[in-house]
Design a protein around this motif. Structure first.
Motif, short mmCIF file in Angstrom:
data_model
loop_
_atom_site.label_atom_id
_atom_site.label_comp_id
_atom_site.label_asym_id
_atom_site.label_seq_id
_atom_site.Cartn_x
_atom_site.Cartn_y
_atom_site.Cartn_z
N UNK A 27 46.81 -7.73 16.59
CA UNK A 27 47.84 -8.72 16.80
C UNK A 27 47.64 -9.41 18.13
N UNK A 28 48.13 -10.62 18.19
CA UNK A 28 47.93 -11.42 19.40
C UNK A 28 49.17 -12.22 19.71
N UNK A 29 49.58 -12.13 20.95
CA UNK A 29 50.66 -12.95 21.49
C UNK A 29 50.04 -13.88 22.52
N UNK A 30 50.32 -15.17 22.45
CA UNK A 30 49.74 -16.11 23.43
C UNK A 30 49.98 -15.64 24.85
N UNK A 31 48.92 -15.67 25.64
CA UNK A 31 49.04 -15.23 27.02
C UNK A 31 48.77 -13.76 27.23
N UNK A 32 48.62 -13.04 26.12
CA UNK A 32 48.32 -11.61 26.20
C UNK A 32 47.00 -11.32 25.51
N UNK A 33 46.46 -10.15 25.78
CA UNK A 33 45.23 -9.75 25.10
C UNK A 33 45.51 -9.34 23.66
N UNK A 34 44.51 -9.59 22.82
CA UNK A 34 44.60 -9.12 21.44
C UNK A 34 44.61 -7.59 21.46
N UNK A 35 45.45 -6.98 20.64
CA UNK A 35 45.50 -5.52 20.65
C UNK A 35 45.38 -4.96 19.24
N UNK A 36 44.74 -3.82 19.17
CA UNK A 36 44.59 -3.15 17.90
C UNK A 36 45.91 -2.57 17.43
N UNK A 37 46.13 -2.61 16.14
CA UNK A 37 47.35 -2.08 15.54
C UNK A 37 47.03 -0.84 14.71
N UNK A 38 46.09 -0.99 13.78
CA UNK A 38 45.71 0.11 12.89
C UNK A 38 44.37 -0.22 12.27
N UNK A 39 43.68 0.80 11.78
CA UNK A 39 42.41 0.54 11.11
C UNK A 39 42.18 1.61 10.05
#
Length: 124
Positions: A34-46
């Protein structure tokens, strides 16, 4: 070229649920990010390609569940007890060389094929 198509995002109230879908052009390990503008993309699940490994970010444990329908080549992310801080664009991704057979990773740099994303907004 691997094709991934996400769907299922939308607006939901805090405490609500959504189920995201990632339809793939084949059978692969899949990561949700997931990605929020201004923040780093982060893993959620795999989930690994053999389905033996599922991994969750700490914020997702106990609330989110990743699963796969092999007949449909579709991976789902069931999200329950949603919070406003879960608001983001959610992407599914895969590693197209098929290396993630027995494992998967929350590191986005290991994935080379991405869907277009689906917006999830948690707000009252």
């Amino acid at each position: 070229q691997v094709q991934l198509v996400e769907s299922g995002g939308g607006l939901v109230q805090p405490g609500g649920s959504l189920r995201l879908s990632c339809a793939a052009s084949g059978h692969f390990a899949i990561g949700w990010f997931r990605h929020v503008p201004g923040q780093e993309r982060e893993g959620v699940a795999c989930i690994s390609s053999n389905d033996d490994m599922k991994s969750y970010a700490d914020f997702a444990k106990g609330r989110f569940t990743i699963s796969r329908d092999n007949a449909k080549n579709t991976v789902y992310l069931q999200m329950n007890s949603l919070k406003p801080e879960d608001t983001a664009v959610y992407y599914c991704a895969t590693e197209s060389l098929g290396r993630m057979t027995t494992y998967c990773s929350g590191s986005y740099s290991l994935y080379d094929s991405w869907g277009q994303g689906t917006q999830v907004t948690v707000s009252s």
